[in-house]
Motif scaffolding. Structure first.
Motif, mmCIF file in Angstrom:
data_model
loop_
_atom_site.group_PDB
_atom_site.id
_atom_site.type_symbol
_atom_site.label_atom_id
_atom_site.label_comp_id
_atom_site.label_asym_id
_atom_site.label_seq_id
_atom_site.Cartn_x
_atom_site.Cartn_y
_atom_site.Cartn_z
ATOM 1 N N ARG A 44 0.862 -1.180 0.000
ATOM 2 C CA ARG A 44 0.000 0.000 0.000
ATOM 3 C C ARG A 44 0.902 1.235 0.000
ATOM 4 N N LEU A 45 1.172 1.731 -1.209
ATOM 5 C CA LEU A 45 2.117 2.817 -1.415
ATOM 6 C C LEU A 45 1.573 3.736 -2.495
ATOM 7 N N SER A 46 1.664 5.029 -2.253
ATOM 8 C CA SER A 46 1.220 6.020 -3.228
ATOM 9 C C SER A 46 2.334 7.063 -3.341
ATOM 10 N N ALA A 83 3.081 8.379 0.241
ATOM 11 C CA ALA A 83 2.555 7.816 1.485
ATOM 12 C C ALA A 83 2.685 6.298 1.459
ATOM 13 N N TRP A 84 2.892 5.734 2.639
ATOM 14 C CA TRP A 84 3.007 4.286 2.823
ATOM 15 C C TRP A 84 2.050 3.893 3.933
ATOM 16 N N TRP A 85 1.285 2.850 3.693
ATOM 17 C CA TRP A 85 0.308 2.365 4.671
ATOM 18 C C TRP A 85 0.682 0.932 5.046
ATOM 19 N N PRO A 86 1.583 0.770 6.017
ATOM 20 C CA PRO A 86 1.991 -0.579 6.416
ATOM 21 C C PRO A 86 0.863 -1.300 7.146
ATOM 22 N N ARG A 87 0.985 -2.594 7.262
ATOM 23 C CA ARG A 87 -0.026 -3.406 7.955
ATOM 24 C C ARG A 87 0.240 -3.522 9.453
ATOM 25 N N LEU A 105 9.076 -5.438 2.133
ATOM 26 C CA LEU A 105 8.030 -5.256 1.123
ATOM 27 C C LEU A 105 8.067 -3.833 0.566
ATOM 28 N N LEU A 106 8.247 -2.841 1.445
ATOM 29 C CA LEU A 106 8.332 -1.455 0.984
ATOM 30 C C LEU A 106 9.516 -1.265 0.040
ATOM 31 N N LEU A 107 10.696 -1.677 0.462
ATOM 32 C CA LEU A 107 11.890 -1.449 -0.355
ATOM 33 C C LEU A 107 11.820 -2.189 -1.687
ATOM 34 N N ALA A 108 11.225 -3.364 -1.696
ATOM 35 C CA ALA A 108 11.081 -4.117 -2.942
ATOM 36 C C ALA A 108 10.124 -3.428 -3.911
ATOM 37 N N GLY A 109 9.197 -2.613 -3.383
ATOM 38 C CA GLY A 109 8.201 -1.961 -4.229
ATOM 39 C C GLY A 109 8.544 -0.558 -4.680
ATOM 40 N N LEU A 110 9.691 -0.051 -4.278
ATOM 41 C CA LEU A 110 10.082 1.305 -4.668
ATOM 42 C C LEU A 110 10.569 1.335 -6.114
ATOM 43 N N PRO A 111 10.425 2.479 -6.771
ATOM 44 C CA PRO A 111 10.908 2.589 -8.154
ATOM 45 C C PRO A 111 12.425 2.376 -8.220
ATOM 46 N N PRO A 112 12.904 1.702 -9.252
ATOM 47 C CA PRO A 112 14.348 1.463 -9.379
ATOM 48 C C PRO A 112 15.177 2.748 -9.404
ATOM 49 N N LEU A 150 -5.841 10.191 2.658
ATOM 50 C CA LEU A 150 -4.537 10.571 3.206
ATOM 51 C C LEU A 150 -3.414 10.235 2.235
ATOM 52 N N MET A 151 -3.503 9.060 1.638
ATOM 53 C CA MET A 151 -2.478 8.640 0.695
ATOM 54 C C MET A 151 -2.517 9.488 -0.580
ATOM 55 N N ARG A 152 -3.702 9.792 -1.039
ATOM 56 C CA ARG A 152 -3.853 10.629 -2.239
ATOM 57 C C ARG A 152 -3.303 12.032 -1.972
ATOM 58 N N ALA A 153 -3.606 12.588 -0.803
ATOM 59 C CA ALA A 153 -3.137 13.938 -0.467
ATOM 60 C C ALA A 153 -1.607 13.979 -0.372
ATOM 61 N N ALA A 154 -1.006 12.955 0.209
ATOM 62 C CA ALA A 154 0.465 12.918 0.325
ATOM 63 C C ALA A 154 1.100 12.826 -1.053
ATOM 64 N N ALA A 155 0.547 12.016 -1.931
ATOM 65 C CA ALA A 155 1.080 11.880 -3.283
ATOM 66 C C ALA A 155 0.905 13.157 -4.098
ATOM 67 N N ASP A 156 -0.139 13.915 -3.780
ATOM 68 C CA ASP A 156 -0.403 15.169 -4.487
ATOM 69 C C ASP A 156 0.352 16.352 -3.883
#
Length: 132
Positions: free
Chosen positions: A16-18, A32-36, A46-53, A123-129
């Motif tokens: 869950r990353l935006s 924004a990141w929404w961990p479990r 999981l976060l680091l594996a999902g970040l852009p190269p 919250l995630m949308r606002a952080a990404a924006d």
């Protein structure tokens, strides 16, 4: 008697990353990141594996020391050592700071794990924006 087969749970939970769109101007918040959970040893790989190269190899991660479970000073993620740091500064209460040598710093707002989906999405949308 009828038996209903349940599909197995996914081996890797959905990240869950935006992220903010890349632009010429640096931003104070990169998404924004929404961990479990607040278990950094479980959530960080999981976060680091999902970040852009193009974010590069994250060598250091700083989190709020009062929220996350205790961790060692470093951990191995994807065969690379990542230094784990804690801070208690009020300005970093709900963020995670990712540092990549030669690539710079990225800050993500952390949406608390127990947040409902209805509350987390805006919250995630606002952080990404860039409105966080």
């Amino acid at each position: 008697m009828t038996t209903t087969l349940q599909p197995p749970p996914p081996s890797h939970p959905f990240l869950r990353l935006s992220l903010s769109p890349q632009g010429a101007m640096p931003r104070p918040i990169d998404g924004a990141w929404w961990p479990r959970s607040y278990d950094l040893l479980a959530e960080l790989p999981l976060l680091l594996a999902g970040l852009p190269p193009d974010w590069g190899h994250i060598a250091s991660v700083t989190v709020n020391g009062s929220k996350w479970s205790p961790t060692p000073g470093r951990m191995l993620v994807c065969n690379q050592v990542v230094r784990l740091r804690r801070t208690t500064k009020a300005s970093a209460a709900d963020t995670v700071v990712l540092l990549a040598p030669g690539q710079g710093r990225r800050d993500l707002v952390v949406v608390p794990p127990d947040t409902t989906e209805q509350a987390a999405r805006p919250l995630m949308r606002a952080a990404a924006d860039g409105e966080a």
